[in-house]
Design an enzyme around this catalytic site. Structure first.
Site, short mmCIF file in Angstrom:
data_model
loop_
_atom_site.label_atom_id
_atom_site.label_comp_id
_atom_site.label_asym_id
_atom_site.label_seq_id
_atom_site.Cartn_x
_atom_site.Cartn_y
_atom_site.Cartn_z
N ASP A 83 1.19 -1.43 0.31
CA ASP A 83 0.31 -0.09 -0.55
C ASP A 83 0.93 0.89 0.19
OD1 ASP A 83 0.85 -0.85 3.15
OD2 ASP A 83 -1.12 -1.21 3.57
N GLU A 131 -6.40 3.56 3.26
CA GLU A 131 -6.96 4.16 4.39
C GLU A 131 -8.24 4.48 4.47
OE1 GLU A 131 -5.57 3.62 6.72
OE2 GLU A 131 -3.22 3.03 7.12
#
Length: 392
Positions: A66, A126
């Site tokens: 990520d 997120e």
């Protein structure tokens, strides 16, 4: 040879949010383009899908990191701290640097495997729907195949550096984010009997939620509920008309998360009604648990033990109640998710956790992350292709 720790620190200095990370993507491209590999980019987000071909035809294994930071002003005191108001407070900079290292190592060792390794750099983990977007764009299918397995890692700031954890089943929990809005009647602070005060009622709801958690939490089946935001009111002498609670509920399964959500919503509605207020509920992101399958967990265990030592790997007993949208890729392909200790200290009770403004990570673990991802990909491909050869 690329300096992975230097790369991690450069990524750390320029964190960007959500789906569009132009500086982050460019830093990654600068390290990857010289290899001459296929690199697929997206116009809808800053994802990168890098194909590392092996010595012959075969299946595809996916490795993922990520990319996005958090809207947290950094207070870590690191020399390379971010100054732009955002922070890599969850360790995604370590994940990216580790995957870059794996790409370089796999490219160097491409004669050792058949098939393809797909390195996927994914933004928007997120809460911005990054995994859902890259899957909808078929970034995980750029080799023309559905990966036979996907692997990823997550560093933890409060676990001894260099320790690796995995388990068959849920490694991270399900997460359900929702809003509860209390609708009352505003008025003057001198005449509270003429108003319906959402502030005091919201306080009762928060307390009731925590009582519910205390009475329903099991060590073997954890429940974590956080009221992360309570917004209401404008002045000391004004009773507002509404209060908004933003809540994150974490459980070991999506079914459990929804069951507990329904109970909490019912409790809040009953409290609101008893004080003459109305309740409005809205469900937001809804992630299932991050689940390692039996084969992926076994491969992660054997690989970590052989690469580093038996002492540096432990089976996770219960899931960490963090959550990850990598769960969506695992639902499609199977595989495993590995937790990596990266603590800058020895006492977990005193160390800041991921998402804290003063969190720090021991980036000496980055080369080990690169080695682990490399070996997982090669061993998965070789196990699969060798089994195919035996059947022939």
């Amino acid at each position: 040879m690329i300096d992975l720790i230097d790369l991690r620190r450069r990524l750390h200095q320029t964190p960007e949010l959500a789906l569009h990370l132009p500086k982050t993507r460019q830093l990654l491209l600068d390290t990857l383009e010289p290899l001459g590999l296929q690199i697929h980019t997206s116009e809808r987000c800053s994802s990168l899908a890098v194909v590392i071909p092996g010595a012959g035809p075969g299946p595809t294994v996916l490795l993922r990191a990520d990319m996005d930071g958090l809207p947290v002003a950094e207070e870590s005191g690191e020399e390379f701290a971010s100054t732009n108001g955002n922070m890599h407070a969850c360790g995604h900079d370590l994940h990216m640097a580790g995957l870059v290292g794996a790409v370089h190592e796999l490219h160097r060792r491409r004669d050792e495997f058949r098939g393809n390794v797909l390195a996927l750099f994914q933004p928007g983990e997120e809460g911005a729907g990054g995994a859902e977007l890259v899957i909808s764009e078929k970034a995980h299918l750029v080799t023309g195949q559905t990966p036979i397995a996907s692997y990823g890692v997550h560093v933890l700031s409060y676990v001894e550096a260099g320790m690796f954890y995995c388990r068959e089943g849920a490694v991270m929990g399900a997460a359900l984010v929702f809003d509860l809005e209390l609708l009352g009647r505003g008025g003057h602070a001198a005449r509270p009997h003429m108003a319906l005060d959402p502030v005091s009622t919201a306080a009762l709801v928060v307390q009731a939620i925590q009582t519910f958690v205390a009475q329903n939490n099991s060590p073997a089946d954890p429940l974590v509920v956080t009221v992360g935001s309570l917004t209401t009111g404008t002045a000391a002498n004004v009773i507002p008309s509404r209060a908004l609670l933003k809540i994150c509920l974490r459980a070991t399964s999506r079914a459990q998360a929804h069951r507990f959500y329904a109970k909490i919503r019912g409790i809040a509605a009953a409290i609101a009604e008893s004080y003459g207020l109305r309740l409005r509920a809205k469900v937001g992101p809804d992630l299932g648990p991050t689940v390692s399958d039996a084969n992926g967990a076994a491969l992660a265990r054997s690989t970590a033990r052989e690469l580093f030592s038996v002492e540096r790997y432990r089976d996770l007993v219960v899931p960490e109640m963090l959550s990850e949208d990598f769960s969506l890729l695992l639902e499609e392909t199977g595989g495993a998710f590995v937790l990596v200790g990266a603590a800058m200290g020895s006492d977990p009770d005193t160390l800041p956790t991921n998402h804290s403004p003063d969190v720090r990570f021991d980036d000496s673990v980055v080369p080990d992350v690169a080695s682990l991802l490399t070996e997982l990909a090669i061993r998965q491909l070789n196990t699969t292709t060798n089994a195919g050869d035996e059947r022939i």
